[in-house]
Motif scaffolding. Structure first.
Motif, PDB file in Angstrom:
ATOM      1  N   GLN A  29      -5.202   4.225  -0.339  1.00  9.05           N
ATOM      2  CA  GLN A  29      -4.014   3.438  -0.020  1.00  9.05           C
ATOM      3  C   GLN A  29      -3.474   3.811   1.361  1.00  9.05           C
ATOM      4  OE1 GLN A  29      -3.271   0.982  -1.934  1.00  9.05           O
ATOM      5  NE2 GLN A  29      -4.563   1.569  -3.665  1.00  9.05           N
ATOM      6  N   GLN A  76       2.192   1.873  -3.443  1.00  5.54           N
ATOM      7  CA  GLN A  76       1.149   2.460  -4.283  1.00  5.54           C
ATOM      8  C   GLN A  76       1.008   3.948  -3.970  1.00  5.54           C
ATOM      9  OE1 GLN A  76       0.855  -0.179  -6.633  1.00  5.54           O
ATOM     10  NE2 GLN A  76      -1.152   0.817  -6.757  1.00  5.54           N
ATOM     11  N   MET A  77       1.147   4.319  -2.707  1.00  6.49           N
ATOM     12  CA  MET A  77       1.115   5.733  -2.337  1.00  6.49           C
ATOM     13  C   MET A  77       2.260   6.495  -3.001  1.00  6.49           C
ATOM     14  SD  MET A  77       0.201   5.879   1.724  1.00  6.49           S
ATOM     15  CE  MET A  77       0.347   7.672   1.679  1.00  6.49           C
ATOM     16  N   ASN A 125      -5.737   2.228   3.947  1.00  5.98           N
ATOM     17  CA  ASN A 125      -5.465   0.796   4.045  1.00  5.98           C
ATOM     18  C   ASN A 125      -4.193   0.532   4.846  1.00  5.98           C
ATOM     19  OD1 ASN A 125      -7.702   0.314   2.471  1.00  5.98           O
ATOM     20  ND2 ASN A 125      -6.555  -0.058   0.583  1.00  5.98           N
ATOM     21  N   TRP A 131       0.830  -1.212   0.000  1.00  4.59           N
ATOM     22  CA  TRP A 131       0.000   0.000   0.000  1.00  4.59           C
ATOM     23  C   TRP A 131       0.865   1.263   0.000  1.00  4.59           C
ATOM     24  CZ3 TRP A 131      -2.877  -2.957   4.271  1.00  4.59           C
ATOM     25  CH2 TRP A 131      -3.899  -3.737   3.715  1.00  4.59           C
ATOM     26  N   ASP A 165      -7.372   7.692  -4.814  1.00  3.15           N
ATOM     27  CA  ASP A 165      -6.662   6.428  -4.630  1.00  3.15           C
ATOM     28  C   ASP A 165      -5.554   6.584  -3.591  1.00  3.15           C
ATOM     29  OD1 ASP A 165      -6.150   3.591  -5.675  1.00  3.15           O
ATOM     30  OD2 ASP A 165      -4.164   4.516  -5.864  1.00  3.15           O
TER      31      ASP A 165
END
Length: 395
Positions: A355, A324-325, A358, A321, A351
């Motif tokens: 992320q 992705q950030m 999460n 995660w 998004d």
């Protein structure tokens, strides 16, 4: 002869019964009487709790409270009372034992919480053993009795150095203190406290900045959006490794963190990244290394190994995660101001916030339906590793 026969038969049966009793009764040995079990029965657990009264400049407010939960406890003798203590490491005479309080036994159970001292000191950093003594009920002792016969229950966090760890010779206690009390690597850059609390703190900040950046899109405040993004990237990459990710940002973009505190904390990254002079390993990798050390240290139980394995899996999810950030953040920073106010940018900002959420709080895997823990779950379970398994005292 008939009577004599019955007597002999009776003696044979009696002898067989007694022999079976001594052979089959646990803890007994013929000719020696009762023999103590090599593994005393577990009577409960004692674990540390954090009051969360945290300070950036020290490790106070972490592991500053103690919860005692015991079962199958024999009540003390008349005129006596149980007292619970935390003891320093073996051979550590500079630290005095800490009285956690008197214990009252109700139906064989004890449930007591020690709320800590006024300074909220990190107890795991100072103590590694737990002891219950039986002493005078009318006079509260200042120190635990030196008489071994007064000791009733005991536990310690394993502190035998790992013989296979030829570099550091860390014990389980050492690894747990790096995770929860103080880590020398991050202390070198002025960060006090264990690795896991900084993973928690920094990921929580990341979530705050991600949500703030998305909120700023409504007012089309591109300067504020970029500042939040730089803050995020500073924590993800670290001060020494951020440069490659900001080389293509538009001219005039602020590339420094919002304040000096962020700049200092950002010396240690959340993620590992190849660069010329990293100041410290990333938190996700560093915590993983100490978890491996915990599981391979002498005294590691199956429960500890199972918990550590679950934490390691959760760390892998968090790392995904966070990566992705980073990808979202770099993409947004490279946009022009006009692009940054578009619906495309809004979707990426959404998004980014997802992320971050999460990584902090966890999420349900859409494919399997299984819960994937975030850093809140990781921090709580790392703290569970520092648990005392209490048994009857054995000299």
């Amino acid at each position: 002869w008939l009577i004599a026969g019955f007597v002999v038969l009776l003696l044979i049966l009696l002898g067989s019964s007694l022999g079976a009793f001594f052979l089959l009764t646990p803890g007994r040995n013929v000719g020696t009487g009762l023999v103590p079990s090599l593994t005393p029965a577990l009577v409960g657990h004692v674990h540390f709790i954090s009051s969360e009264q945290l300070y950036v400049n020290n490790n106070q407010g972490l592991n500053d409270q103690v919860q005692i939960d015991l079962q199958h406890i024999t009540p003390p003798a008349n005129g006596k009372r149980y007292y619970a203590w935390l003891l320093p490491d073996t051979g550590q005479s500079e630290t005095a034992p800490l009285l956690l309080g008197a214990l009252d036994v109700h139906d064989g159970e004890v449930h007591v919480r020690y709320s800590g001292d006024a300074q909220h000191d990190n107890l795991l950093g100072m103590f590694s053993r737990f002891l219950i003594t039986e002493e005078d009920a009318q006079i509260t002792p200042v120190l635990p009795s030196t008489d071994p016969s007064a000791r009733r229950y005991y536990a310690e966090i394993p502190h035998t150095p790992n013989p296979n760890d030829t570099k550091s010779h860390f014990s389980m206690l050492d690894h747990l203190r790096h995770l929860l009390a103080n880590d020398p690597t991050i202390a070198k850059v002025g960060l006090q406290g264990g690795l896991s609390i900084w993973l928690l703190r920094n990921t929580e900040e990341e979530l705050t900045w991600a949500v703030s950046a998305k909120d700023r899109w409504e007012s089309k405040n591109t300067t504020a959006i970029r500042q939040q993004l730089i803050n995020i990237l500073y924590y993800l990459d670290g001060a020494a490794c951020i440069e490659p990710d900001i080389q293509q940002v538009p001219a005039g973009t602020v590339t420094t963190p919002q304040n000096a505190t962020i700049a200092r904390i950002g010396h240690v990254p959340l993620l590992d990244k190849t660069c010329t002079q990293p100041q410290a390993p990333g938190y996700t990798q560093h915590i993983g290394l100490h978890l491996l050390g915990v599981t391979s240290s002498p005294g590691s139980s199956s429960t500890i190994r199972t918990t550590a394995s679950s934490i390691e899996k959760a760390l892998n999810d968090v790392q995904h995660w966070l990566e992705q950030m980073r990808a979202d953040t770099v993409q947004l920073l490279n946009m022009s101001d006009q692009q940054l106010t578009s619906n495309t940018a809004l979707a990426i900002l959404g998004d980014l916030a997802t992320q971050a959420r999460n990584a902090y709080a966890g999420s349900t895997d859409p494919n399997t339906g299984e819960w994937q823990g975030g850093v809140v779950w990781i921090y709580g379970n790392v703290q569970r590793l520092a648990t005392f398994d209490v048994t009857a005292y054995k000299s």
